[in-house]
Design a protein around this motif. Sequence first.
Motif, PDB file in Angstrom:
ATOM      1  N   ASN A   1      -1.598  -4.002   3.710  1.00 35.09           N
ATOM      2  CA  ASN A   1      -1.617  -4.421   5.123  1.00 35.09           C
ATOM      3  C   ASN A   1      -1.962  -3.242   6.032  1.00 35.09           C
ATOM      4  O   ASN A   1      -1.887  -3.347   7.249  1.00 35.09           O
TER       5      ASN A   1
ATOM      6  N   ASP B   1       0.838  -1.213   0.000  1.00 26.13           N
ATOM      7  CA  ASP B   1       0.000   0.000   0.000  1.00 26.13           C
ATOM      8  C   ASP B   1       0.869   1.258   0.000  1.00 26.13           C
ATOM      9  O   ASP B   1       0.593   2.229  -0.713  1.00 26.13           O
ATOM     10  N   GLY B   2       1.957   1.225   0.784  1.00 30.37           N
ATOM     11  CA  GLY B   2       2.822   2.401   0.865  1.00 30.37           C
ATOM     12  C   GLY B   2       3.467   2.714  -0.466  1.00 30.37           C
ATOM     13  O   GLY B   2       3.652   3.886  -0.827  1.00 30.37           O
TER      14      GLY B   2
ATOM     15  N   TRP C   1      -0.375  -0.460   6.456  1.00 26.45           N
ATOM     16  CA  TRP C   1       0.745   0.294   7.017  1.00 26.45           C
ATOM     17  C   TRP C   1       1.892   0.403   6.025  1.00 26.45           C
ATOM     18  O   TRP C   1       2.221  -0.565   5.343  1.00 26.45           O
ATOM     19  N   ALA C   2       2.533   1.577   5.992  1.00 29.45           N
ATOM     20  CA  ALA C   2       3.828   1.758   5.343  1.00 29.45           C
ATOM     21  C   ALA C   2       4.776   2.150   6.477  1.00 29.45           C
ATOM     22  O   ALA C   2       4.783   3.294   6.923  1.00 29.45           O
TER      23      ALA C   2
HETATM   24 MG   LIG Z   1       2.115  -1.895   3.735  1.00 25.71          MG
END
Ligand SMILES: [Mg+2]
Length: 284
Positions: free
Chosen positions: A154, A125-126, A156-157
């Motif tokens: 998930n 995602d980041g 989070w980055a």
């Molecule tokens: Mg991530």
Amino acid sequence: MLRHMLVARGIDDEAVRLQNQGRVDLWLSCRGQEAAQVASAMAIGDAATIFPSYRDHAVAVVRGIDGVGLVAQWAGRTFCGWNPRRHRFFPYTLVVAAQTLHAVGYAIGRRLQDRAETVVVYLGDGATSEGDVSEAMNLAAVESAPVLFVVQNNGWAISKPSHEQMLTSIATRARGFGITSWTVPDDDPDDTYLQCLTARRHVESTGTPALIEIQTTRTAGHSSSDAHTVYRDRDELAAAASRDPVLRYRQRLHDAGLVDDPWLDDVAHDVAAQSRAMVEAFGR
Ligand SMILES: [Mg+2]
Ligand SMILES: Cc1ncc(C[n+]2csc(CCOP(=O)(O)OP(=O)(O)O)c2C)c(N)n1
């Protein structure tokens, strides 16, 4: 799928132990993401060339890469512990998102060589916050490059939550580039497999890109240098651990009579052999 998930978990656990002992410099665990990785990789099959990020250990396991090969880079032994061409699995890319441009360029290049092939790129995602991903998606769309973007979201980055990175979903953003997309929760490996199969068939039958966003949960921190309990809620982490996809899938297949104890013992034997080989290679 279950065998690959259990083997990947075993390799990950051994890599964490070796890192704790100072035998491996850094490790980025995929704990909790095994269902997303194995189900997508199995649906993709052996023919496509895969461009991974740096955490796609369970995808690598599906591609026949062993624990020693996976850990070699993180122990400073090599830049890549496997033969990228033989496994059709390129070296890990630590420069976040850069592999998306490599993948699209590779797909276009293969077509220019009259050797068109389906290409798959894994990202987080980041990574989608990087300009590289916008460039890669746009280029793939306008050039009709047969690239499947597999995003493991998930949430989070490192310590940056997804909701602070974007105001809409990654699948929605892909549509803005003219890319067909799906979102799938990875709670169920069978569902993830089927959705990824649909995405793969779309790329193969149309020769155009597609994106699948798999919502997943990692129960390990970002890396062995990260203290994720500083920024993640302990209750949420405990709840995620209790929904462990590997243990739940094992239980489900066992209850359904699809796997039995001798089969599980056989997998445990494989896992132990991989662990021994890793300790032998890096443990001294
Ligand atoms: Mg991530
Ligand atoms: C170009 C670049 N910027 C920053 C970093 C530092 N960095 C490494 S991983 C990461 C977060 C990536 O998050 P995500 O894409 O969601 O993948 P995840 O780690 O969650 O699997 C960052 C910022 C980097 N390696 N490369």
